[in-house]
Design a protein around this motif. Sequence first.
Motif, PDB file in Angstrom:
ATOM      1  N   ASP A   8       9.029   5.889  -0.121  1.00  0.00           N
ATOM      2  CA  ASP A   8       7.683   5.492   0.420  1.00  0.00           C
ATOM      3  C   ASP A   8       6.856   4.672  -0.530  1.00  0.00           C
ATOM      4  O   ASP A   8       7.493   4.776  -1.812  1.00  0.00           O
ATOM      5  CB  ASP A   8       6.751   6.803   1.006  1.00  0.00           C
ATOM      6  N   ASN A   9       5.772   4.384  -0.254  1.00  0.00           N
ATOM      7  CA  ASN A   9       5.074   3.608  -1.316  1.00  0.00           C
ATOM      8  C   ASN A   9       4.113   4.420  -2.116  1.00  0.00           C
ATOM      9  O   ASN A   9       2.807   4.399  -2.180  1.00  0.00           O
ATOM     10  CB  ASN A   9       4.047   2.652  -0.322  1.00  0.00           C
ATOM     11  N   MET A  10       4.704   5.243  -2.998  1.00  0.00           N
ATOM     12  CA  MET A  10       4.265   6.066  -3.981  1.00  0.00           C
ATOM     13  C   MET A  10       3.476   5.125  -5.171  1.00  0.00           C
ATOM     14  O   MET A  10       4.160   4.187  -5.402  1.00  0.00           O
ATOM     15  CB  MET A  10       5.052   7.321  -4.422  1.00  0.00           C
ATOM     16  N   ARG A  11       2.584   5.681  -5.841  1.00  0.00           N
ATOM     17  CA  ARG A  11       1.872   4.865  -6.911  1.00  0.00           C
ATOM     18  C   ARG A  11       2.775   4.940  -8.162  1.00  0.00           C
ATOM     19  O   ARG A  11       2.470   3.768  -8.732  1.00  0.00           O
ATOM     20  CB  ARG A  11       0.494   5.775  -7.297  1.00  0.00           C
ATOM     21  N   THR A  12       3.587   5.567  -8.470  1.00  0.00           N
ATOM     22  CA  THR A  12       4.406   5.538  -9.636  1.00  0.00           C
ATOM     23  C   THR A  12       5.554   4.708  -9.340  1.00  0.00           C
ATOM     24  O   THR A  12       6.133   4.348 -10.214  1.00  0.00           O
ATOM     25  CB  THR A  12       5.128   7.076  -9.672  1.00  0.00           C
ATOM     26  N   ALA A  13       5.510   4.087  -8.149  1.00  0.00           N
ATOM     27  CA  ALA A  13       6.708   3.116  -7.904  1.00  0.00           C
ATOM     28  C   ALA A  13       6.197   1.766  -7.391  1.00  0.00           C
ATOM     29  O   ALA A  13       6.656   0.607  -7.806  1.00  0.00           O
ATOM     30  CB  ALA A  13       7.634   3.543  -6.911  1.00  0.00           C
ATOM     31  N   VAL A  14       4.992   1.675  -6.754  1.00  0.00           N
ATOM     32  CA  VAL A  14       4.358   0.300  -6.303  1.00  0.00           C
ATOM     33  C   VAL A  14       3.020   0.191  -6.768  1.00  0.00           C
ATOM     34  O   VAL A  14       2.141   1.154  -6.564  1.00  0.00           O
ATOM     35  CB  VAL A  14       4.433   0.385  -4.861  1.00  0.00           C
ATOM     36  N   ASP A  15       2.552  -0.777  -7.227  1.00  0.00           N
ATOM     37  CA  ASP A  15       1.418  -1.223  -7.858  1.00  0.00           C
ATOM     38  C   ASP A  15       0.479  -1.678  -6.609  1.00  0.00           C
ATOM     39  O   ASP A  15      -0.610  -1.403  -6.797  1.00  0.00           O
ATOM     40  CB  ASP A  15       1.307  -2.199  -9.061  1.00  0.00           C
ATOM     41  N   ARG A  16       0.960  -2.350  -5.750  1.00  0.00           N
ATOM     42  CA  ARG A  16       0.418  -3.054  -4.556  1.00  0.00           C
ATOM     43  C   ARG A  16       1.280  -3.243  -3.382  1.00  0.00           C
ATOM     44  O   ARG A  16       2.399  -3.899  -3.576  1.00  0.00           O
ATOM     45  CB  ARG A  16      -0.426  -4.240  -5.120  1.00  0.00           C
ATOM     46  N   VAL A  17       0.631  -2.950  -2.281  1.00  0.00           N
ATOM     47  CA  VAL A  17       1.541  -3.077  -1.078  1.00  0.00           C
ATOM     48  C   VAL A  17       1.064  -4.363  -0.342  1.00  0.00           C
ATOM     49  O   VAL A  17      -0.154  -4.518  -0.159  1.00  0.00           O
ATOM     50  CB  VAL A  17       1.336  -1.958  -0.070  1.00  0.00           C
ATOM     51  N   GLY A  18       2.020  -5.280  -0.188  1.00  0.00           N
ATOM     52  CA  GLY A  18       1.526  -6.550   0.165  1.00  0.00           C
ATOM     53  C   GLY A  18       2.021  -6.826   1.808  1.00  0.00           C
ATOM     54  O   GLY A  18       2.106  -5.461   2.632  1.00  0.00           O
ATOM     55  N   VAL A  19       1.820  -7.813   2.599  1.00  0.00           N
ATOM     56  CA  VAL A  19       2.229  -7.920   3.970  1.00  0.00           C
ATOM     57  C   VAL A  19       3.802  -7.724   4.071  1.00  0.00           C
ATOM     58  O   VAL A  19       4.459  -8.211   3.507  1.00  0.00           O
ATOM     59  CB  VAL A  19       1.828  -9.708   4.358  1.00  0.00           C
ATOM     60  N   GLY A  20       4.003  -7.133   5.201  1.00  0.00           N
ATOM     61  CA  GLY A  20       5.439  -6.560   5.539  1.00  0.00           C
ATOM     62  C   GLY A  20       6.031  -5.938   4.557  1.00  0.00           C
ATOM     63  O   GLY A  20       5.649  -4.998   4.136  1.00  0.00           O
ATOM     64  N   LYS A  21       7.345  -6.351   4.164  1.00  0.00           N
ATOM     65  CA  LYS A  21       7.878  -5.611   2.969  1.00  0.00           C
ATOM     66  C   LYS A  21       7.905  -6.184   1.484  1.00  0.00           C
ATOM     67  O   LYS A  21       8.528  -5.924   0.558  1.00  0.00           O
ATOM     68  CB  LYS A  21       9.585  -5.990   3.163  1.00  0.00           C
ATOM     69  N   GLU A  22       6.797  -7.043   1.441  1.00  0.00           N
ATOM     70  CA  GLU A  22       6.174  -7.376   0.130  1.00  0.00           C
ATOM     71  C   GLU A  22       5.580  -6.423  -0.758  1.00  0.00           C
ATOM     72  O   GLU A  22       4.827  -5.699  -0.222  1.00  0.00           O
ATOM     73  CB  GLU A  22       5.288  -8.528   0.312  1.00  0.00           C
ATOM     74  N   ARG A  23       6.122  -6.164  -1.832  1.00  0.00           N
ATOM     75  CA  ARG A  23       5.649  -5.028  -2.929  1.00  0.00           C
ATOM     76  C   ARG A  23       5.582  -5.691  -4.150  1.00  0.00           C
ATOM     77  O   ARG A  23       6.273  -6.204  -4.738  1.00  0.00           O
ATOM     78  CB  ARG A  23       6.616  -3.820  -2.828  1.00  0.00           C
ATOM     79  N   GLN A  24       4.429  -5.171  -4.969  1.00  0.00           N
ATOM     80  CA  GLN A  24       4.451  -5.432  -6.552  1.00  0.00           C
ATOM     81  C   GLN A  24       4.969  -4.115  -7.032  1.00  0.00           C
ATOM     82  O   GLN A  24       4.126  -3.113  -7.317  1.00  0.00           O
ATOM     83  CB  GLN A  24       3.126  -5.752  -6.917  1.00  0.00           C
ATOM     84  N   ILE A  25       6.318  -4.183  -7.377  1.00  0.00           N
ATOM     85  CA  ILE A  25       6.751  -2.830  -8.132  1.00  0.00           C
ATOM     86  C   ILE A  25       6.435  -2.538  -9.396  1.00  0.00           C
ATOM     87  O   ILE A  25       6.238  -3.709 -10.366  1.00  0.00           O
ATOM     88  CB  ILE A  25       8.444  -3.233  -7.870  1.00  0.00           C
ATOM     89  N   ASN A  26       6.307  -1.363  -9.890  1.00  0.00           N
ATOM     90  CA  ASN A  26       5.742  -1.209 -11.064  1.00  0.00           C
ATOM     91  C   ASN A  26       6.917  -1.411 -12.267  1.00  0.00           C
ATOM     92  O   ASN A  26       8.169  -1.292 -11.699  1.00  0.00           O
ATOM     93  CB  ASN A  26       5.550   0.573 -11.145  1.00  0.00           C
ATOM     94  N   ALA A  27       6.454  -2.074 -13.421  1.00  0.00           N
ATOM     95  CA  ALA A  27       7.507  -2.501 -14.300  1.00  0.00           C
ATOM     96  C   ALA A  27       8.487  -1.359 -14.778  1.00  0.00           C
ATOM     97  O   ALA A  27       9.763  -1.496 -14.975  1.00  0.00           O
ATOM     98  CB  ALA A  27       6.704  -3.049 -15.238  1.00  0.00           C
ATOM     99  N   ARG A  28       7.691  -0.359 -14.943  1.00  0.00           N
ATOM    100  CA  ARG A  28       8.824   0.863 -15.527  1.00  0.00           C
ATOM    101  C   ARG A  28       9.772   1.447 -14.541  1.00  0.00           C
ATOM    102  O   ARG A  28      10.928   1.684 -14.857  1.00  0.00           O
ATOM    103  CB  ARG A  28       7.856   1.696 -16.166  1.00  0.00           C
ATOM    104  N   PHE A  29       9.218   1.587 -13.408  1.00  0.00           N
ATOM    105  CA  PHE A  29      10.179   1.971 -12.326  1.00  0.00           C
ATOM    106  C   PHE A  29      11.293   0.861 -12.065  1.00  0.00           C
ATOM    107  O   PHE A  29      12.406   0.959 -11.831  1.00  0.00           O
ATOM    108  CB  PHE A  29       9.356   2.086 -10.781  1.00  0.00           C
ATOM    109  N   SER A  30      10.883  -0.263 -11.917  1.00  0.00           N
ATOM    110  CA  SER A  30      11.815  -1.564 -11.808  1.00  0.00           C
ATOM    111  C   SER A  30      12.800  -1.349 -13.009  1.00  0.00           C
ATOM    112  O   SER A  30      14.031  -1.512 -12.615  1.00  0.00           O
ATOM    113  CB  SER A  30      11.178  -2.824 -11.681  1.00  0.00           C
TER     114      SER A  30
END
Length: 512
Positions: free
Chosen positions: A197-219
């Motif tokens: 899911d869009n947890m804060r430790t993985a996603v910095d920002r939820v965009g439109v649709g499937k667009e996600r700004q993924i956290n650098a350390r998680f990536s």
Amino acid sequence: MALLSVIRRWALRDQLSIREIARRTGLSRNTIRKYLRSGAVEPKFKVPDRPSKLDAFADQLARWLKTEASKPRKQKRKLKQLHVDLVALGYEGSYGRVAAFVRAWKAERQREQQTSGRGTFVPLVFQPGEAFQFDWSEDWAIVGGERIKLQVAHFKLSHSRAFFLRAYLLQTHEMLFDAHYHAFRALGGVPRRGIYDNMRTAVDRVGVGKERQINARFSAMASHYLFDVDFCNPASGWEKGQVEKNVQDSRHRLWQLAPCFPAIDALNDWLEQRCKELWREIPHGSQPGTIADVWESEAACLMPLPRPFDGFVEYSKRVSPTCLVHLERNRYSVPASFANRPISLRVYPHRIVVAAEGQIVCEHQRVIDRSHSRQGQTIYDWRHYLAVIQRKPGALRNGAPFAELPEAFRRLQQHLLKYPGGDREMVEIMALVLQHDEQAVLCAVELALNDGAPTKTHILNLLHRLIDGKSSAPPTVDTPQALSLASEPRADVERYDTLRDEAAAREARHAS
């Protein structure tokens, strides 16, 4: 219902006349004709349109309900408050009528909002080794004699449905990274895709649709283990329904039966063992055999597990004049040479590492205390303050870092501080650990205390003997049982009489 059935059988099956049916039933012939002409097989009662005291306020109440539906849950007005507001406008009806209107309004609104894409789902099928699902949950357990709230990481293989749980005190990055390594280790490898899911430790920002700004350390962690990341739509938990159900099932399978544990490590060992036992007990459902049977075939399709990801979270800190750095209301000591200087603090699940100038400076066991009623702790390492007490030996007596010295140093301190200059001598002995092995220094101090000569010179002598591999005990001399002299001296005391005569003569001359 029974009477209508009898009328239809007599008229349509037995071909009785309407007159005969009326005689047998006692109903009028017009009533019987009406039932037969309508063709109804089930009687229906027409509800009359009864006016209500709420009719005049129905539109106003509907507008209020629409407004309240858009508010956060904690800010919504209760039904009793809505009833009070309607009474203030002149409503004279009961609270029950308002509650019935609200129930009907919510049901109608739900039907209006429901579309073909909501409320209906498509069954999913996953190939072996294709994907896993992850989620967090909050559960309680008794650890160390205290009931504490735990953050539990849930993993579930989508094909075999093998699941894994690991408990932590926090939902932070370092805990998330550690949970992935232990899960992949227990599950036998790494699937090709992870569903989150869009947890804060993985996603910095939820965009439109499937667009996600993924956290650098998680990536970086996903890149290390070589799996793809797939995030669910917001508020769409059914997209990872397997692990969502596992969160519910684990409460009665595990947490309600969990015993007491001395520490979280013991709890996690029990969770891993219990999960594997449940694999062998729970049937898979869609495939023959248990979860363990299907998992054995899926394990061969998983990617091999690489070395653990170095999952730390790094903070830039400045060391205080008292050689301390702060983290989560706790304080940790740093070598005195880095006081008032910036350092890098690397936080792991169970330890913290201080780095500066491209090298590791020191390391401490991490202290996590979620109780806000207790003050933070200070974790000292007395070795970090040796450079300070060499300039200020008087601080050794009441210095907080030296409250818990090794037993040998503590006994030596009690002896030396009784004498003038004992502070400085004690500091010089403690400083030997900066150039020599600490255990060798402690051993030399113990030997000196046992010999009854705990001085710096004697301790240095013993230390050098230990380092050189020589014995600290003096060598024994093997002497003959009897010794004889070649020329034995003669015992002659006459010369002492001569000395007495010479002294008497001198005294006589002085008298004359």
